[in-house]
Design an enzyme around this catalytic site. Structure first.
Site, short mmCIF file in Angstrom:
data_model
loop_
_atom_site.label_atom_id
_atom_site.label_comp_id
_atom_site.label_asym_id
_atom_site.label_seq_id
_atom_site.Cartn_x
_atom_site.Cartn_y
_atom_site.Cartn_z
N GLN A 43 0.78 -1.49 0.35
CA GLN A 43 0.32 0.24 0.24
C GLN A 43 0.68 1.30 0.19
O GLN A 43 0.57 2.10 -0.48
CB GLN A 43 -0.96 -0.02 1.32
CG GLN A 43 -1.97 -0.98 1.32
CD GLN A 43 -2.56 -1.55 1.78
OE1 GLN A 43 -3.07 -1.63 3.02
NE2 GLN A 43 -4.09 -0.26 1.70
N ASP A 76 2.07 0.94 -7.98
CA ASP A 76 3.79 0.76 -8.73
C ASP A 76 4.27 1.58 -7.72
O ASP A 76 5.68 2.01 -8.13
CB ASP A 76 3.64 1.74 -10.57
CG ASP A 76 3.42 0.61 -11.27
OD1 ASP A 76 2.52 -0.71 -10.21
OD2 ASP A 76 2.88 0.76 -12.32
N ARG A 101 3.76 -0.51 12.76
CA ARG A 101 4.15 -1.37 12.55
C ARG A 101 3.34 -1.54 10.66
O ARG A 101 2.68 -0.42 10.43
CB ARG A 101 2.24 -1.97 12.67
CG ARG A 101 1.36 -3.50 11.70
CD ARG A 101 1.16 -3.61 12.30
NE ARG A 101 0.18 -5.10 11.52
CZ ARG A 101 -0.91 -4.45 10.44
NH1 ARG A 101 -1.86 -4.26 10.60
NH2 ARG A 101 -1.32 -6.00 9.62
N HIS A 146 1.35 -9.06 4.67
CA HIS A 146 -0.47 -8.21 4.14
C HIS A 146 -0.74 -8.29 3.02
O HIS A 146 -0.16 -7.98 2.03
CB HIS A 146 0.16 -7.05 4.84
CG HIS A 146 -0.73 -5.88 5.34
ND1 HIS A 146 -1.07 -4.81 6.46
CD2 HIS A 146 -1.51 -6.25 4.34
CE1 HIS A 146 -2.65 -5.12 6.32
NE2 HIS A 146 -2.92 -5.14 5.16
N ASN A 190 -2.10 -11.23 8.00
CA ASN A 190 -3.26 -9.97 8.40
C ASN A 190 -4.03 -10.72 7.81
O ASN A 190 -4.23 -10.78 6.56
CB ASN A 190 -2.36 -8.95 7.16
CG ASN A 190 -3.36 -7.92 7.80
OD1 ASN A 190 -3.58 -7.58 8.80
ND2 ASN A 190 -4.15 -6.98 6.95
N GLU A 191 -4.96 -10.55 8.60
CA GLU A 191 -6.74 -10.83 8.18
C GLU A 191 -7.41 -11.91 7.07
O GLU A 191 -7.20 -11.97 6.32
CB GLU A 191 -6.95 -9.55 8.00
CG GLU A 191 -7.03 -7.92 8.81
CD GLU A 191 -7.84 -7.25 7.91
OE1 GLU A 191 -8.27 -6.83 6.97
OE2 GLU A 191 -8.01 -6.51 8.39
N ASN A 333 -7.68 -6.27 14.29
CA ASN A 333 -7.52 -4.91 13.49
C ASN A 333 -9.01 -5.00 14.14
O ASN A 333 -9.96 -5.98 13.80
CB ASN A 333 -7.77 -5.72 12.34
CG ASN A 333 -5.67 -5.41 11.93
OD1 ASN A 333 -5.06 -4.97 12.58
ND2 ASN A 333 -5.74 -5.88 10.44
N TYR A 335 -12.46 -2.07 12.58
CA TYR A 335 -13.45 -0.78 12.15
C TYR A 335 -14.43 -0.88 12.33
O TYR A 335 -14.99 0.15 12.68
CB TYR A 335 -12.94 -1.65 10.24
CG TYR A 335 -11.94 -0.88 9.90
CD1 TYR A 335 -11.26 0.33 9.62
CD2 TYR A 335 -10.25 -2.42 9.67
CE1 TYR A 335 -10.16 0.51 9.35
CE2 TYR A 335 -9.46 -1.83 9.99
CZ TYR A 335 -8.98 -0.96 9.40
OH TYR A 335 -7.27 -0.80 9.04
N GLU A 402 -5.02 -2.46 14.01
CA GLU A 402 -5.40 -1.52 12.96
C GLU A 402 -7.36 -0.84 13.41
O GLU A 402 -8.12 -1.85 13.85
CB GLU A 402 -5.56 -2.63 11.86
CG GLU A 402 -4.61 -1.96 11.03
CD GLU A 402 -4.52 -2.44 9.29
OE1 GLU A 402 -6.00 -2.65 8.61
OE2 GLU A 402 -4.19 -3.44 8.86
#
Ligand code: BGC
Length: 527
Positions: A43, A76, A101, A146, A190-191, A333, A335, A402
């Protein structure tokens, strides 16, 4: 079962309890509570084909199926953190965090996925990041995976082949060997739910596979085994010398029954079994294995569908034992929350077979919950979730790895500020009520590539100008609020900083075009 039921119903009464408390202004964190922010390699890093890096499956999707990304963008360059990591660490210093992290891109370390070739430039890059963090007094929490799987391994089956357990273990070993002298907090993966659901179930994330009733479960199964493999390798080969900790990151939503009818309450329990216990139970419970509700429901649905075996492949007893206890701490995590209900409208609603059909509920997020993008704010959900984990799983050590809110591109992100304060207040309340929460990481340090949403959703406390070749980072109001919370350890709802005033240069940049327009307007009027 009864305990869960009571907890879920308790959450309903908590809504009114918290709204009565809303005027309470100051809440403080314990002195040893740790703060940080999180990011992920794909990301933010960019440099997709620099420094000897191999292709990840997201690099492949961005080229082969750009329509899968809402704005046709790719990562990219993203935030260009491969080149700008020192600025990132400067921002962490500005915020005053204890921890950061970050994740390591598997194909940057092992371009083809396997350790027969270890990329020295990849090792050098993460060495530089880790050393810079430590030199600035910031503790790295490193996620090994991730979602940026080497494309080469994806082509060999990715998360739905059993071999990935060996592949992941071998990769983890390389990371311990090269970075374990300085990294003491590891997060394996991750997740699982989100990765398997969107990647293998719904086909909206790489590798864009659409098998919500079979591959979704295979992926989760392999992720649990891969986590266990990485954990045991650390235990057997590295723990004595390196003395670190290994956890994993599980995403969880809180769930509320829409009414107190038996169907809705059972629906909420079923939803919780899939969204909370599915990955918690094999690792953190005393008996291990998938939760019985999940095993039973998938077995029953599979039989009704005329299959001669459950779509949820059972674990052997030795695998159940192998996975038990394979996390020194939980990375949580969180949200949002959901209401669920179960009535005749569920029938025929979902694909068959699919995990949604197996759970067999309808979900609902009320318009009264403040929202942006796909995030709905319901802070009591975090309190209830933390208390649930405490009661059901023997109060594990939890780091919230998160938590965050998306916004528009501007600097005044009041929605995020409110969300952050309310959720952090839930954390303070849960800690006061005995939950073993050691730290909180805000998602995210800065705007970044938001997977299938491209750059259309901004999760950053720092705004990143994606049109600027320098990818200039500017603190939003939330960054200033977070910094003040970290400094004072208090959530002060009356603190209202002006992000423009805090940044003279940005103020000029913001006000200058406005002034210019006014002058032009005036000139036109006068002429
Ligand atoms: C993921 C992040 C993502 C965030 C916001 C989490 O599920 O771990 O990579 O950016 O949610 O969608």
């Amino acid at each position: 079962m009864e305990v869960k039921k009571i907890l879920i119903l308790f959450s309903l009464s908590f809504i009114s309890a918290i709204s009565n408390e809303i005027d309470e202004n100051l809440k403080s964190f314990p002195a040893d509570f740790e703060f940080g922010t999180s990011t992920a390699s794909y990301q933010i890093e960019g440099a997709w084909n620099e420094g000897g890096k191999g292709w990840s499956m997201w690099d492949y999707v961005a080229r082969a199926r750009p329509e899968a990304i809402r704005d046709g963008s790719n990562a990219d360059i993203a935030c260009n953190s491969y080149h700008l990591y020192k600025r990132d660490i400067e921002m962490l210093k500005e915020l005053g965090v204890d921890n950061y992290r970050l994740s390591i891109a598997w194909p940057r370390i092992l371009p083809y996925g396997r350790p027969d070739y270890v990329n020295p430039e990849g090792i050098a890059y993460y060495n530089a990041v880790i050393d810079e963090l430590l030199a600035n007094g910031i503790t790295p929490f490193v996620t090994m995976y991730h979602w940026d799987l080497p494309q080469n391994l994806n082509e060999q089956g990715g998360w739905i082949t059993d071999e990935i357990v060996d592949w992941f273990g071998d990769y983890a070993r390389v990371l311990y060997q090269h970075f374990g002298d300085r990294v003491k907090n590891w997060l394996t993966l991750n997740e699982p739910y989100v990765h398997c659901f969107f990647g293998y179930g719904r086909g909206s994330h790489a590798p864009l596979r659409t098998s919500p009733g079979v591959e979704f479960y295979e992926c989760g199964r392999n992720i649990l085994l891969a986590n266990a493999r990485a954990y045991h390798i650390y235990d057997e080969e590295f723990r004595a010398a390196q003395g670190g900790k290994v956890g994993l990151v599980i995403s969880m939503e809180w769930v509320l029954p829409l009414t107190d009818s038996d169907d809705d309450v059972q629906g909420a329990l079923d939803y919780a079994a899939y969204h909370i216990d599915h990955y918690m139970h094999p690792i953190f419970s005393e008996e291990g294995n998938f939760p019985q509700i999940v095993i039973d429901r998938v077995a029953e649905a599979s039989a009704n569908q005329g299959l001669n075996a459950s779509r949820l492949r059972p674990f052997a007893q030795e695998q159940i034992d192998y996975m038990k206890g394979t996390a020194d701490f939980l990375g949580l995590n969180h949200y949002s929350s959901k209401y669920v209900y179960r009535n005749s409208s569920v029938e025929g609603r979902y694909d068959v077979p699919s995990v949604e059909d197996d759970i067999h509920v309808v979900t609902y997020q009320p318009p009264s919950w403040p929202s942006h993008g796909f995030i709905y704010e319901y802070a009591p959900g975090l309190y209830n979730l933390l208390m649930y984990l405490k009661d059901q799983y023997n109060n594990p050590v939890v780091y919230i790895t998160e938590n965050g809110f998306s916004s528009d591109t501007g600097l005044v992100d009041d929605g995020r500020v409110q969300y952050m304060r309310n959720y952090m207040r839930s954390v303070v309340d849960a800690v006061a009520d005995g939950a073993n929460v050691k730290g909180y990481f805000a998602w995210s340090l800065m705007d970044n590539f938001e997977w299938s949403f491209g750059y259309t959703l901004r999760f950053g406390m720092y705004q990143v100008d994606m049109d600027d070749p320098d990818r200039t980072r500017t603190p939003r109001k939330s960054a200033l609020v977070y910094k003040e919370i970290l400094r004072s350890r208090v959530i002060d709802y009356s603190y209202d900083p002006d992000p423009y005033a805090a940044l003279p240069d940005a103020a000029v940049a913001y006000y200058a075009p406005v002034m210019l327009n006014l002058i032009v307007l005036l000139f036109n009027l006068l002429m």
